[in-house]
Design a protein around this motif. Structure first.
Motif, PDB file in Angstrom:
ATOM      1  N   LEU A  68       3.108  -8.415   9.149  1.00 32.58           N
ATOM      2  CA  LEU A  68       3.502  -7.040   8.823  1.00 32.58           C
ATOM      3  C   LEU A  68       5.002  -6.828   9.018  1.00 32.58           C
ATOM      4  O   LEU A  68       5.664  -6.243   8.167  1.00 32.58           O
ATOM      5  CB  LEU A  68       2.679  -6.047   9.657  1.00 32.58           C
ATOM      6  CG  LEU A  68       1.192  -6.021   9.263  1.00 32.58           C
ATOM      7  CD1 LEU A  68       0.382  -5.204  10.247  1.00 32.58           C
ATOM      8  CD2 LEU A  68       1.023  -5.478   7.845  1.00 32.58           C
ATOM      9  N   GLU A 254       0.086  -1.331  14.039  1.00 35.13           N
ATOM     10  CA  GLU A 254       0.158  -0.148  13.169  1.00 35.13           C
ATOM     11  C   GLU A 254       1.603   0.183  12.815  1.00 35.13           C
ATOM     12  O   GLU A 254       1.890   0.593  11.696  1.00 35.13           O
ATOM     13  CB  GLU A 254      -0.515   1.044  13.853  1.00 35.13           C
ATOM     14  CG  GLU A 254      -2.019   0.879  13.932  1.00 35.13           C
ATOM     15  CD  GLU A 254      -2.682   1.835  14.905  1.00 35.13           C
ATOM     16  OE1 GLU A 254      -3.892   1.975  14.837  1.00 35.13           O
ATOM     17  OE2 GLU A 254      -1.964   2.429  15.743  1.00 35.13           O
ATOM     18  N   LEU A 282       5.145 -10.715  -1.045  1.00 34.54           N
ATOM     19  CA  LEU A 282       3.835 -11.072  -0.498  1.00 34.54           C
ATOM     20  C   LEU A 282       3.715 -12.586  -0.296  1.00 34.54           C
ATOM     21  O   LEU A 282       3.219 -13.047   0.737  1.00 34.54           O
ATOM     22  CB  LEU A 282       2.719 -10.578  -1.422  1.00 34.54           C
ATOM     23  CG  LEU A 282       2.557  -9.064  -1.525  1.00 34.54           C
ATOM     24  CD1 LEU A 282       1.478  -8.713  -2.535  1.00 34.54           C
ATOM     25  CD2 LEU A 282       2.223  -8.469  -0.163  1.00 34.54           C
TER      26      LEU A 282
ATOM     27  N   SER B  40      -1.869 -14.004  -0.522  1.00 38.63           N
ATOM     28  CA  SER B  40      -0.843 -12.973  -0.694  1.00 38.63           C
ATOM     29  C   SER B  40      -1.476 -11.605  -0.890  1.00 38.63           C
ATOM     30  O   SER B  40      -1.006 -10.610  -0.351  1.00 38.63           O
ATOM     31  CB  SER B  40       0.047 -13.316  -1.895  1.00 38.63           C
ATOM     32  OG  SER B  40       0.674 -14.556  -1.694  1.00 38.63           O
ATOM     33  N   ILE B  41      -2.552 -11.577  -1.694  1.00 38.91           N
ATOM     34  CA  ILE B  41      -3.244 -10.304  -1.906  1.00 38.91           C
ATOM     35  C   ILE B  41      -3.866  -9.826  -0.591  1.00 38.91           C
ATOM     36  O   ILE B  41      -3.857  -8.632  -0.280  1.00 38.91           O
ATOM     37  CB  ILE B  41      -4.320 -10.464  -3.008  1.00 38.91           C
ATOM     38  CG1 ILE B  41      -3.627 -10.735  -4.337  1.00 38.91           C
ATOM     39  CG2 ILE B  41      -5.200  -9.232  -3.104  1.00 38.91           C
ATOM     40  CD1 ILE B  41      -4.533 -11.249  -5.421  1.00 38.91           C
ATOM     41  N   VAL B  43      -2.689 -10.281   2.369  1.00 35.04           N
ATOM     42  CA  VAL B  43      -1.629  -9.678   3.187  1.00 35.04           C
ATOM     43  C   VAL B  43      -1.490  -8.196   2.850  1.00 35.04           C
ATOM     44  O   VAL B  43      -1.435  -7.338   3.736  1.00 35.04           O
ATOM     45  CB  VAL B  43      -0.273 -10.397   2.959  1.00 35.04           C
ATOM     46  CG1 VAL B  43       0.856  -9.609   3.590  1.00 35.04           C
ATOM     47  CG2 VAL B  43      -0.318 -11.810   3.509  1.00 35.04           C
ATOM     48  N   LEU B  44      -1.462  -7.905   1.530  1.00 34.98           N
ATOM     49  CA  LEU B  44      -1.323  -6.513   1.093  1.00 34.98           C
ATOM     50  C   LEU B  44      -2.516  -5.683   1.573  1.00 34.98           C
ATOM     51  O   LEU B  44      -2.367  -4.556   2.049  1.00 34.98           O
ATOM     52  CB  LEU B  44      -1.233  -6.474  -0.435  1.00 34.98           C
ATOM     53  CG  LEU B  44      -0.839  -5.128  -1.046  1.00 34.98           C
ATOM     54  CD1 LEU B  44       0.560  -4.735  -0.608  1.00 34.98           C
ATOM     55  CD2 LEU B  44      -0.905  -5.186  -2.564  1.00 34.98           C
ATOM     56  N   VAL B  46      -4.345  -6.193   4.199  1.00 34.32           N
ATOM     57  CA  VAL B  46      -4.218  -5.944   5.640  1.00 34.32           C
ATOM     58  C   VAL B  46      -3.310  -4.748   5.891  1.00 34.32           C
ATOM     59  O   VAL B  46      -3.622  -3.852   6.679  1.00 34.32           O
ATOM     60  CB  VAL B  46      -3.686  -7.198   6.370  1.00 34.32           C
ATOM     61  CG1 VAL B  46      -3.175  -6.841   7.757  1.00 34.32           C
ATOM     62  CG2 VAL B  46      -4.777  -8.246   6.470  1.00 34.32           C
ATOM     63  N   MET B  47      -2.166  -4.725   5.168  1.00 37.21           N
ATOM     64  CA  MET B  47      -1.246  -3.608   5.373  1.00 37.21           C
ATOM     65  C   MET B  47      -1.925  -2.283   5.035  1.00 37.21           C
ATOM     66  O   MET B  47      -1.799  -1.301   5.765  1.00 37.21           O
ATOM     67  CB  MET B  47       0.002  -3.786   4.510  1.00 37.21           C
ATOM     68  CG  MET B  47       1.037  -2.726   4.771  1.00 37.21           C
ATOM     69  SD  MET B  47       2.212  -2.540   3.443  1.00 37.21           S
ATOM     70  CE  MET B  47       1.355  -1.439   2.362  1.00 37.21           C
ATOM     71  N   VAL B  50      -4.743  -1.248   7.657  1.00 38.85           N
ATOM     72  CA  VAL B  50      -4.216  -0.793   8.950  1.00 38.85           C
ATOM     73  C   VAL B  50      -3.654   0.624   8.805  1.00 38.85           C
ATOM     74  O   VAL B  50      -3.862   1.487   9.664  1.00 38.85           O
ATOM     75  CB  VAL B  50      -3.138  -1.758   9.497  1.00 38.85           C
ATOM     76  CG1 VAL B  50      -2.497  -1.183  10.753  1.00 38.85           C
ATOM     77  CG2 VAL B  50      -3.747  -3.113   9.796  1.00 38.85           C
ATOM     78  N   ASN B  51      -2.959   0.864   7.683  1.00 39.66           N
ATOM     79  CA  ASN B  51      -2.444   2.215   7.454  1.00 39.66           C
ATOM     80  C   ASN B  51      -3.568   3.236   7.321  1.00 39.66           C
ATOM     81  O   ASN B  51      -3.493   4.331   7.876  1.00 39.66           O
ATOM     82  CB  ASN B  51      -1.565   2.236   6.193  1.00 39.66           C
ATOM     83  CG  ASN B  51      -0.121   1.898   6.513  1.00 39.66           C
ATOM     84  OD1 ASN B  51       0.493   2.517   7.367  1.00 39.66           O
ATOM     85  ND2 ASN B  51       0.411   0.887   5.847  1.00 39.66           N
ATOM     86  N   ALA B  54      -4.850   3.940  10.763  1.00 40.55           N
ATOM     87  CA  ALA B  54      -3.925   4.718  11.585  1.00 40.55           C
ATOM     88  C   ALA B  54      -3.879   6.174  11.124  1.00 40.55           C
ATOM     89  O   ALA B  54      -3.968   7.100  11.936  1.00 40.55           O
ATOM     90  CB  ALA B  54      -2.528   4.096  11.534  1.00 40.55           C
ATOM     91  N   PHE B  55      -3.778   6.389   9.799  1.00 40.70           N
ATOM     92  CA  PHE B  55      -3.734   7.758   9.283  1.00 40.70           C
ATOM     93  C   PHE B  55      -5.074   8.449   9.479  1.00 40.70           C
ATOM     94  O   PHE B  55      -5.138   9.605   9.890  1.00 40.70           O
ATOM     95  CB  PHE B  55      -3.342   7.766   7.803  1.00 40.70           C
ATOM     96  CG  PHE B  55      -1.878   7.587   7.589  1.00 40.70           C
ATOM     97  CD1 PHE B  55      -0.987   8.593   7.946  1.00 40.70           C
ATOM     98  CD2 PHE B  55      -1.371   6.419   7.047  1.00 40.70           C
ATOM     99  CE1 PHE B  55       0.374   8.423   7.766  1.00 40.70           C
ATOM    100  CE2 PHE B  55      -0.015   6.241   6.861  1.00 40.70           C
ATOM    101  CZ  PHE B  55       0.860   7.241   7.222  1.00 40.70           C
ATOM    102  N   LEU B  71      -9.163  -7.524  10.991  1.00 39.05           N
ATOM    103  CA  LEU B  71      -7.853  -8.121  11.237  1.00 39.05           C
ATOM    104  C   LEU B  71      -7.996  -9.533  11.799  1.00 39.05           C
ATOM    105  O   LEU B  71      -7.308 -10.448  11.367  1.00 39.05           O
ATOM    106  CB  LEU B  71      -7.055  -7.267  12.225  1.00 39.05           C
ATOM    107  CG  LEU B  71      -6.360  -6.033  11.669  1.00 39.05           C
ATOM    108  CD1 LEU B  71      -5.573  -5.334  12.770  1.00 39.05           C
ATOM    109  CD2 LEU B  71      -5.430  -6.411  10.539  1.00 39.05           C
ATOM    110  N   ILE B  75      -6.321 -12.628   9.668  1.00 39.75           N
ATOM    111  CA  ILE B  75      -5.172 -13.435  10.060  1.00 39.75           C
ATOM    112  C   ILE B  75      -5.495 -14.909   9.877  1.00 39.75           C
ATOM    113  O   ILE B  75      -4.718 -15.668   9.285  1.00 39.75           O
ATOM    114  CB  ILE B  75      -4.797 -13.148  11.532  1.00 39.75           C
ATOM    115  CG1 ILE B  75      -4.308 -11.717  11.659  1.00 39.75           C
ATOM    116  CG2 ILE B  75      -3.732 -14.097  12.006  1.00 39.75           C
ATOM    117  CD1 ILE B  75      -3.150 -11.388  10.765  1.00 39.75           C
ATOM    118  N   ILE B  78      -5.588 -15.663   6.114  1.00 38.64           N
ATOM    119  CA  ILE B  78      -4.260 -15.718   5.487  1.00 38.64           C
ATOM    120  C   ILE B  78      -3.561 -17.024   5.850  1.00 38.64           C
ATOM    121  O   ILE B  78      -3.013 -17.712   4.988  1.00 38.64           O
ATOM    122  CB  ILE B  78      -3.403 -14.506   5.924  1.00 38.64           C
ATOM    123  CG1 ILE B  78      -3.948 -13.228   5.302  1.00 38.64           C
ATOM    124  CG2 ILE B  78      -1.949 -14.698   5.527  1.00 38.64           C
ATOM    125  CD1 ILE B  78      -3.382 -11.954   5.893  1.00 38.64           C
TER     126      ILE B  78
END
Lengths: 438, 204
Positions: A68, A254, A282, B40-41, B43-44, B46-47, B50-51, B54-55, B71, B75, B78
């Protein structure tokens, strides 16, 4: 052979194989495998050392910080934020002697707080600030030296890949390590700035510069509104990453995800991100993740092997039994890390050396967080020293100018390596610098 | 700056070798870059997840179930999807200063060293692969899973399969390098640095 002897032989063999050019992961993993096989006299135990490390080591939430923050740094580099910071820094410092050099340091320090990699810092600022400095009469050696020297801030000022790796190896909180890196990073930046100022007066031939009064660069006449517009995205990112962690609102994972998302929004808003650009980010993120985390997997095989050989405990007892005090051990340790740093990259050094010394530090009651900052700074000195200073190599290949040799870059970086060493001594003498924020 | 050859694939690791290898090596490169694309996909993904968590948690007081488990598996996934490709583009960390010196002074010895190191790479990945196959078989036999019963569970075997595939692909990549050492001289540290820069400093 006793377990300890096998352990010692393994460490020496690993270092020799790495010097000879074997992949560091393979050296760590294979030698540890053989070590465990001999110590336990059991092939199956040795195989399961490998497979359990592979399946288990990185299977933890905290490792998500690696991709990240790597992704965030890559997006920020694409978004052109480095140029904005440099413009503002030039606007502030250009009238001082050595001002463009000081501006490079300042811009790097700020850029470091949104990226975690010295390599990104080195390549970004080679493009932005070396041409500008040379145009104003700064010597080539000084220009590339400043960029090399200040690029190490990328791995000290959080978010930082090295601090994450250290936190993982020693089971410290990533958030604490990040907070501990802030003041040492600022101290190092100020030391660089002061040193440049002194060099500009004491060794003007080395620095060059001057004749800054005329010109039509856009950074000369920035209005307060320009400054605000250029700094706002960076301030927002810093707030998301550090503010979130410091305030305890979010975890480091996060913070990394939110920082990446925010950086992506900024890049899209400035029309600096294409689909292809995103894809490249990526893929690169994946490569960084695989490289670093597989190294950590191999290092966990190594530290398990050391544990079976009981080496860290006995090594610590031996050091103390020799009558070494904390100061003597720190001198020994820093010398060892710097020596390894001439040829091995910082992440590998941390993974090889820290497991050996961690027990000793604990028995002295020293702060493991402080020890991490010392380790990272000592290992980073190696980025600036020949024969394998990675930052200098990156500058050389970014600059793409045959008239600038690696020797020029190493020569220019040398004063900054010395300053790093002085700051390192300061950090050892005053642990509070690292610990006051944690 | 723009990188003329980048379509997501980084420049191949060969020091300007005239021969590119046959159909087998093309097939392998295709396979390894496909794994890379999948990683690679991921990774996206995961981002994004997590968002969302969190939101969801802070704004709507509604976290995403099982994010930690996702997660943990992601990891590992990936890393092993990307490992072969990272190896292919010369990103696996090594210190090749001494080797380049030997290659320049005594090419025969240097190439032997290179071959030996790739051989040890094959051996290491072979051992890891063997151990990982054992773990994969036991995870299938025992229906192993991660997570807490009744909240969020996910079987272990998919990620164990990814480990096996990734290790196998990396082993084959070391084999490709070994063959190349027999035929031509490989790249040096400077090339590695060039590639790092190609990746990390687009469009300043």
């Amino acid at each position: 052979m006793t377990g300890v002897e096998i352990g010692i032989a393994s460490v020496i063999l690993i270092v020799l194989l790495i010097y000879a050019g074997l992949y560091i992961t393979v050296a760590l993993g294979l030698v540890s495998f053989i070590g465990v096989w001999i110590i336990r006299d059991n092939f199956d135990v040795a195989v399961s050392l490998l497979s359990l490390s592979v399946a288990g080591t990185v299977s933890h939430e905290v490792f998500a910080t690696v991709p990240l923050f790597a992704m965030m740094g890559l997006i920020v580099s694409q978004a052109g934020l480095g140029k904005d910071i440099y413009d503002v820094a030039n606007h502030v410092f250009y009238k001082i002697a050595g001002g463009l050099g000081i501006a490079t340091v300042a811009a790097n320090a700020v850029f470091a707080s949104i990226t975690g990699s010295s390599i990104a810092s080195a390549s970004v600022f080679t493009r932005i600030s070396v041409p500008e400095m040379r145009r104003f009469g700064y010597t080539t050696r000084f220009s590339v030296g400043v960029v090399a020297g200040s690029s190490v801030l990328g791995m000290l000022i959080p978010p930082s890949a090295m601090l994450i790796i250290y936190a993982i190896v020693t089971e410290q909180s990533v958030g604490h390590m990040f907070l501990a890196g802030i003041l040492p990073g600022i101290v190092l930046s100020i030391a660089y700035g002061v040193a440049i100022l002194i060099m500009a007066y004491v060794a003007p031939k080395f620095v060059g510069g001057g004749n800054i009064e005329q010109g039509d660069e856009d950074w000369r006449n920035l209005t307060p509104r320009d400054v605000f517009m250029k700094l706002m995205p960076i301030v927002a990112l810093v707030l998301i990453v550090l503010g979130g962690i410091y305030g305890g609102v979010v975890t480091p994972v996060e913070a990394g995800a939110a920082g990446s998302l925010a950086a992506m929004v900024i890049a899209l808003w400035r029309r600096k991100m294409s689909w292809r650009g995103l894809w490249e980010v990526l893929v690169e993120t994946g490569h960084i993740t695989a490289t670093i985390l597989f190294l950590i997997v191999a290092a966990s095989m190594y530290s398990r092997m050391l544990g079976m050989a009981a080496l860290p405990t006995l090594f610590g007892e031996w050091l103390i039994g020799q009558g070494f005090g904390l100061v003597a051990i720190m001198v020994l340790y820093v010398a060892l890390v710097i020596a390894l740093g001439t040829i091995i990259d910082p992440a590998s050094i941390i993974l090889i050396v820290v497991p050996l010394f961690l027990g000793v530090m604990e028995s002295f009651g020293s702060s493991i967080v402080w020890f991490g900052i010392i380790t990272v700074v000592a290992a980073e000195i190696g980025l600036l020293t020949p024969p394998l200073g990675i930052s200098c190599f990156v500058i050389k290949s970014t600059i793409n100018d045959p008239s600038i040799t690696l020797k020029d870059i190493f020569t220019g970086a040398f004063p900054f390596a010395v300053i790093m060493l002085l700051v390192l001594i300061l950090l050892i003498a005053y642990p509070e610098i690292s610990l006051v924020l944690t | 700056m723009t990188d003329p050859v980048s379509t997501g694939n980084s420049p191949e690791r060969d020091g300007g070798a005239p021969r590119k290898g046959g159909a087998l090596s093309t097939l392998m490169k295709g396979g390894i870059t496909s794994l890379n694309a999948l990683g690679s996909i991921w990774v996206l993904f995961v981002m994004i997840i997590v968002n969302c968590d969190a939101f969801g948690r802070t704004v709507f007081n509604h976290p995403v179930e099982g994010v930690i488990e996702i997660l943990e598996l992601s990891i590992v996934g990936i890393v092993f999807l990307q490992l072969a490709d990272a190896t292919r583009v010369g990103r696996l960390t090594r210190s090749d200063g001494l080797m380049n010196l030997v290659l320049a002074r005594a090419p025969g010895v240097g190439r032997f060293m290179g071959l030996l190191w790739e051989g040890l790479g094959i051996l290491f990945m072979g051992l890891v692969l063997w151990g990982s196959v054992i773990l994969l078989i036991s995870s299938v036999k025992n229906n192993e899973y991660v997570g807490a019963d009744g909240v969020f569970t996910f079987p272990e075997w998919p990620v164990k399969t990814v480990i096996v595939v990734g290790c196998l692909a990396t082993l084959l990549q070391f084999a490709v390098f070994a063959v190349r050492y027999m035929r031509t001289q490989p790249s040096c540290t400077q090339d590695v640095a060039d590639r790092l820069v190609h990746r990390s400093a687009e469009e300043i």
